[in-house]
Design an enzyme around this catalytic site. Structure first.
Site, PDB file in Angstrom:
ATOM      1  N   ASN A   1      -8.090   4.467  -2.627  1.00 33.98           N
ATOM      2  CA  ASN A   1      -7.461   3.348  -2.287  1.00 33.98           C
ATOM      3  C   ASN A   1      -6.770   2.424  -3.208  1.00 33.98           C
ATOM      4  O   ASN A   1      -6.934   2.798  -4.379  1.00 33.98           O
ATOM      5  CB  ASN A   1      -8.589   2.453  -1.427  1.00 33.98           C
ATOM      6  CG  ASN A   1      -8.144   1.645  -0.269  1.00 33.98           C
ATOM      7  OD1 ASN A   1      -6.771   1.435  -0.207  1.00 33.98           O
ATOM      8  ND2 ASN A   1      -8.777   1.384   0.635  1.00 33.98           N
TER       9      ASN A   1
ATOM     10  N   CYS B   1       0.687  -1.283   0.007  1.00 34.17           N
ATOM     11  CA  CYS B   1       0.197   0.063   0.083  1.00 34.17           C
ATOM     12  C   CYS B   1       0.920   1.174   0.103  1.00 34.17           C
ATOM     13  O   CYS B   1       0.517   2.258  -0.678  1.00 34.17           O
ATOM     14  CB  CYS B   1      -0.854   0.044   1.271  1.00 34.17           C
ATOM     15  SG  CYS B   1      -0.013  -0.083   2.875  1.00 34.17           S
TER      16      CYS B   1
ATOM     17  N   HIS C   1      -1.849   0.864   7.096  1.00 34.75           N
ATOM     18  CA  HIS C   1      -2.196   1.107   5.380  1.00 34.75           C
ATOM     19  C   HIS C   1      -1.827   2.527   5.022  1.00 34.75           C
ATOM     20  O   HIS C   1      -2.052   3.546   5.828  1.00 34.75           O
ATOM     21  CB  HIS C   1      -3.591   0.799   5.481  1.00 34.75           C
ATOM     22  CG  HIS C   1      -4.439   0.717   4.157  1.00 34.75           C
ATOM     23  ND1 HIS C   1      -3.666  -0.136   3.127  1.00 34.75           N
ATOM     24  CD2 HIS C   1      -5.234   1.441   3.510  1.00 34.75           C
ATOM     25  CE1 HIS C   1      -4.317   0.080   2.064  1.00 34.75           C
ATOM     26  NE2 HIS C   1      -5.243   0.881   2.039  1.00 34.75           N
TER      27      HIS C   1
END
Length: 400
Positions: free
Chosen positions: A357, A53, A336
């Site tokens: 995202n 991520c 994240h």
């Protein structure tokens, strides 16, 4: 017969539409968002089964910076950054005899370091994610099952002297699963090296700074946030909690996006695309349930209750002390990274940040999350922003 079938089909469609309409109207608290301000972003990507991520979100952030600066859309290569970063991280782990973590994770500092020191290439200059081992997307399960024991065997060995051969062996593993980083490539008819390609965007990589907010270090001074994936010990400027959203708002309103890194393991971060800093005690009261009854509810029952509250979910009143306590007691975890690119409001006028995202087009908003400002300020561990996007009075205090 054709006419009858057509009428039957239309009736079924109408029934389906009515059922869907009833289902959606059943929850009048379901958020309805209106965009206030947004920066340009590139397409939604999918990190799939990889702990990258930090890579996807930070490169997405820089892709938006390139759009802002040049108006051109470019797809930067996550595999290039991962290849360079995992080698650097392994070298550090070996230097420290295994006393620092070696894992899939990372921070915004890693892609920035890569851009500064190694350059970058476009996505199609390296093999597509997963293609080298027969997958359609990233799957790091076998990759790290092979690489981690290799690095640990070297780092924790009792040898008195290491040869350079271990680096060649590790590079072979990296190249096998991620692809070799090209020395040169063609892009839009021109030949580049990774270094000249990174330089072609006209961005000053020294303009990018990291911001955090904790009381165990002095405000308006930089320090290295003490989390395992900050293994490069990248420095973040420390500001009071009220400055967090001031900086982010100023950035968005002036056309700059933000790389956001923090905690999404909270119950208020749904997999449907919403992030709310839930005040659990207030929710218990609204539900007509005391704490004892609340604790007896199943996770599914709690989720259904919270989903039903929607835009009327009560939020905590955030303080600096709450942020610090959540960091110190491990409630706020570094798990994240996402790309914050806009500002929106719901039907009640409450403002949310728009987040890109890296889980593909997942959730109610096809890969976009809406995060309340309270959640952002509470659960962000650190965030990267162009220093020119920071309000002048804060910049002056930071000395940048």
């Amino acid at each position: 017969m054709k006419k009858i079938l057509t009428l039957a089909l239309l009736a079924c469609l109408a029934m389906g539409a009515n059922a869907q309409e009833k289902k959606e109207s059943a929850n009048k608290n379901k958020p309805v968002f209106t965009t206030i301000k947004e920066c340009k972003i590139t397409s939604i990507k999918d990190q799939s089964r990889s702990g990258t991520c930090w890579d996807y979100s930070t490169l997405s952030f820089f892709e938006s910076e390139i759009l802002r600066k040049t108006g051109k859309s470019v797809d930067l290569c996550e595999a290039f950054v991962a290849n360079k970063t995992y080698m650097d991280r392994a070298i550090t782990a070996v230097r420290m005899h295994g006393d620092v973590s070696f894992s899939q994770g990372g921070s915004a500092e890693d892609p920035l370091y890569c851009l500064k020191n190694y350059g970058i290439c476009p996505e199609d200059a390296m093999p597509a994610p997963g293609s080298l081992y027969g997958d359609s997307l990233n799957n790091f399960n076998e990759f790290f099952a092979v690489m981690t024991p290799y690095v640990e065997a070297v780092a924790k060995s009792n040898m008195k002297k290491l040869s350079p051969a271990w680096k060649k062996g590790l590079q072979a593993i990296l190249d096998t699963y991620l692809g070799k980083c090209p020395e040169s490539f063609k892009y839009e008819g021109k030949t580049y090296t990774p270094r000249t390609f990174a330089d072609s965007f006209g961005l000053d990589w020294n303009d990018y700074v990291s911001i955090t907010s904790y009381t165990h270090h002095p405000f308006y001074k930089p320090f290295a946030v003490e989390v395992q994936d900050n293994w490069r010990w990248g420095m973040s400027y420390n500001v009071p909690v009220e400055d967090i959203n001031r900086i982010i708002d100023n950035a968005i309103n002036n056309g700059y996006s933000v790389m956001w890194g923090g905690d999404v393991s909270e119950q208020g971060f749904t997999r449907q695309g919403l992030a709310v800093a839930i005040d659990t005690k207030a929710v218990q009261s609204l539900a007509g349930s005391d704490a004892a009854k609340w604790l007896k509810l199943t996770q599914s029952q709690k989720t259904n209750l919270l989903d039903s509250l929607g835009v009327n979910t009560p939020e905590v009143k955030l303080t600096q002390e709450m942020r610090q306590e959540a960091f110190d007691n491990w409630e706020t975890t570094d798990d994240h990274g996402m790309h914050l690119f806009g500002l929106a409001k719901d039907q009640n006028g409450k403002e949310y940040y728009m987040i890109k995202n890296s889980w593909g087009e997942h959730g109610d908003y096809k890969g976009i999350w809406y995060m309340t400002k309270t959640f952002s300020a509470y659960k962000v561990m650190d965030f990267m922003v162009n220093k020119n996007a920071i309000p002048k009075d804060i910049r002056k205090k930071l000395g940048i």
